[in-house]
Motif scaffolding. Structure first.
Motif, short mmCIF file in Angstrom:
data_model
loop_
_atom_site.label_atom_id
_atom_site.label_comp_id
_atom_site.label_asym_id
_atom_site.label_seq_id
_atom_site.Cartn_x
_atom_site.Cartn_y
_atom_site.Cartn_z
N MET A 18 0.95 -1.18 -0.04
CA MET A 18 -0.01 -0.06 -0.09
C MET A 18 0.88 1.40 0.16
O MET A 18 0.54 2.31 -0.43
CB MET A 18 -1.00 -0.13 1.09
CG MET A 18 -2.00 -1.04 1.20
SD MET A 18 -3.03 -0.88 -0.32
CE MET A 18 -3.77 0.53 -0.23
N ARG A 19 2.07 1.33 0.70
CA ARG A 19 2.86 2.29 0.56
C ARG A 19 3.43 2.61 -0.74
O ARG A 19 3.52 3.75 -1.19
CB ARG A 19 4.20 2.10 1.73
CG ARG A 19 4.88 3.56 1.96
CD ARG A 19 6.07 3.14 2.72
NE ARG A 19 5.67 2.66 4.14
CZ ARG A 19 5.63 1.12 4.39
NH1 ARG A 19 6.24 0.38 3.73
NH2 ARG A 19 5.39 0.90 5.61
N VAL A 20 3.69 1.59 -1.41
CA VAL A 20 4.12 1.63 -2.81
C VAL A 20 3.35 2.18 -3.57
O VAL A 20 3.39 3.08 -4.65
CB VAL A 20 4.92 0.38 -3.16
CG1 VAL A 20 5.06 0.28 -4.68
CG2 VAL A 20 5.85 -0.10 -2.43
N SER A 77 -7.76 9.10 -5.98
CA SER A 77 -7.33 7.82 -6.09
C SER A 77 -6.28 7.86 -4.85
O SER A 77 -6.02 7.02 -4.19
CB SER A 77 -6.80 7.26 -7.35
OG SER A 77 -6.22 6.04 -6.93
N ARG A 78 -5.23 9.06 -5.03
CA ARG A 78 -4.04 9.03 -4.37
C ARG A 78 -4.39 9.30 -2.92
O ARG A 78 -3.78 8.56 -1.85
CB ARG A 78 -3.45 10.33 -4.72
CG ARG A 78 -1.76 10.54 -3.88
CD ARG A 78 -1.47 12.09 -4.16
NE ARG A 78 -2.64 12.94 -3.87
CZ ARG A 78 -2.55 14.27 -4.12
NH1 ARG A 78 -1.64 14.87 -4.55
NH2 ARG A 78 -3.80 15.08 -3.54
N ASP A 79 -5.43 10.14 -2.66
CA ASP A 79 -5.61 10.37 -1.20
C ASP A 79 -6.33 9.08 -0.64
O ASP A 79 -5.95 8.70 0.51
CB ASP A 79 -6.83 11.19 -0.99
CG ASP A 79 -6.14 12.83 -1.57
OD1 ASP A 79 -5.06 12.75 -1.68
OD2 ASP A 79 -6.94 13.73 -1.97
N SER A 80 -7.02 8.16 -1.34
CA SER A 80 -7.84 7.01 -0.76
C SER A 80 -6.74 6.07 -0.59
O SER A 80 -6.58 5.27 0.39
CB SER A 80 -8.64 6.45 -1.90
OG SER A 80 -9.18 5.12 -1.38
N ARG A 100 -3.30 6.74 0.09
CA ARG A 100 -2.77 7.21 1.45
C ARG A 100 -3.55 6.82 2.58
O ARG A 100 -2.90 6.46 3.51
CB ARG A 100 -2.49 8.61 1.09
CG ARG A 100 -1.56 9.09 0.21
CD ARG A 100 -1.40 10.62 0.35
NE ARG A 100 -0.35 11.02 -0.55
CZ ARG A 100 0.05 12.13 -0.84
NH1 ARG A 100 -0.58 13.07 -0.36
NH2 ARG A 100 1.14 12.57 -1.90
N ARG A 101 -4.80 6.93 2.41
CA ARG A 101 -5.72 6.54 3.58
C ARG A 101 -5.38 5.05 4.08
O ARG A 101 -5.22 4.77 5.21
CB ARG A 101 -6.94 6.94 3.70
CG ARG A 101 -7.16 8.42 3.73
CD ARG A 101 -8.74 8.73 3.79
NE ARG A 101 -9.47 8.14 2.74
CZ ARG A 101 -9.69 8.98 1.53
NH1 ARG A 101 -9.36 10.50 1.60
NH2 ARG A 101 -10.38 8.58 0.48
N GLU A 102 -5.57 4.30 2.96
CA GLU A 102 -5.41 2.90 3.08
C GLU A 102 -3.99 2.38 3.68
O GLU A 102 -3.94 1.35 4.34
CB GLU A 102 -5.64 2.21 1.66
CG GLU A 102 -7.09 2.42 1.30
CD GLU A 102 -8.20 1.22 2.28
OE1 GLU A 102 -7.65 0.38 2.72
OE2 GLU A 102 -9.19 1.69 2.23
N ALA A 103 -3.00 3.05 3.28
CA ALA A 103 -1.88 2.82 3.38
C ALA A 103 -1.41 3.00 4.83
O ALA A 103 -0.79 2.34 5.59
CB ALA A 103 -0.66 3.37 2.89
N ALA A 104 -2.22 4.16 5.22
CA ALA A 104 -1.89 4.54 6.81
C ALA A 104 -2.71 3.58 7.58
O ALA A 104 -2.06 3.16 8.70
CB ALA A 104 -2.78 6.07 7.12
#
Length: 259
Positions: free
Chosen positions: A80-82, A220-223, A225-229
């Motif tokens: 998810m970070r990648v 998509s980027r913001d989503s 980023r939330r998933e990665a967090a």
């Protein structure tokens, strides 16, 4: 009792001896603790050993499951970070496309306004009428060459499409090679203004589509980023549950797979 305690606390060798004795006496204690064990000590001992082995197997299975859960959480967090990083790079690319589209809109508007101004000047000039010219084959050939040159020059400047040149050369597309050069200038400038107006409208539509793509990429980027967090928080929670001997290896393996 005090002598025994002092010996156990001060001498390491007696501690080892007592530990071995207690380990050896454990089966007898287990067997004697059950009435069935007194009647059939061998069967009770076998069942006890089987229970101990099964308990150890279940413990190893639980450790393996915890290790797998930790590895999955770490791997998912890395993936998810990648993905979030790649989504951020995609936003930058889409914003670059949108900025290029904005520049094309500005250039198309300027070209259309310039062509429209030329058309206005040609109309104003044509209002005074056209000068007289002899009506002979040489004059008509000259008018035809003038039309071809004017259309080709406008196409070279990007004011007319290539199809206009083909039409002028073949006598199609509504071009009239017999018109007076002054009238042909009006026709060519009018066609140029119309074509550039169409180019401008297409550029505006492309800019709007590019902006829409930028908005989608940002969401998509913001989503991601939330998933990665969330994935990172989950990995932080489950990481201590990993077997201590293999936690570092699991973490390195998960991040290597995500990369």
């Amino acid at each position: 009792m005090n002598i025994l305690a002092d010996m156990l606390l001060s001498e390491p060798a007696p501690i080892a001896v007592w530990a071995v004795l207690m380990l050896l006496a454990l089966p007898a204690l287990i067997v004697l603790a059950s009435p069935d064990g007194v009647r059939n000590p061998r069967l009770e001992l076998v069942e006890t050993i089987t229970w101990v082995l099964r308990t150890g197997q279940r413990r190893r299975e639980r450790r393996a499951r915890r290790a797998a859960e930790v590895a999955h959480a770490l791997r998912f967090a890395g993936e998810m970070r990648v993905a979030a990083t790649q989504a951020g790079e995609a936003v930058d690319r889409w914003q670059g496309h949108w900025q290029a589209a904005v520049d094309r809109v500005d250039a198309a508007l300027a070209a259309w306004q310039a062509a429209d101004a030329r058309w206005a000047r040609c109309r104003a000039t044509a209002a005074f009428g056209t000068p007289w010219t002899p009506q002979n084959p040489a004059e008509y050939a000259s008018r035809e060459r003038f039309l071809h040159d004017a259309v080709r020059a406008a196409a070279d400047r990007g004011e007319l499409p290539a199809a206009a040149v083909v039409g002028a050369l073949t006598g199609g597309g509504g071009w009239d090679a017999w018109l007076h050069p002054a009238e042909q200038e009006v026709v060519v400038s009018r066609a140029s203004a119309a074509h550039l107006a169409l180019v401008y409208r297409e550029a505006v539509a492309a800019e709007r589509a590019a902006w829409h793509d930028v908005q989608l990429a940002r969401r998509s980027r913001d989503s991601l980023r939330r998933e990665a967090a969330h994935a990172e928080a989950r990995a932080t929670v489950v990481r201590p549950a990993a077997p201590s001997a293999g936690a570092g290896e699991l973490r390195r393996s998960a991040f290597a797979q995500a990369a």
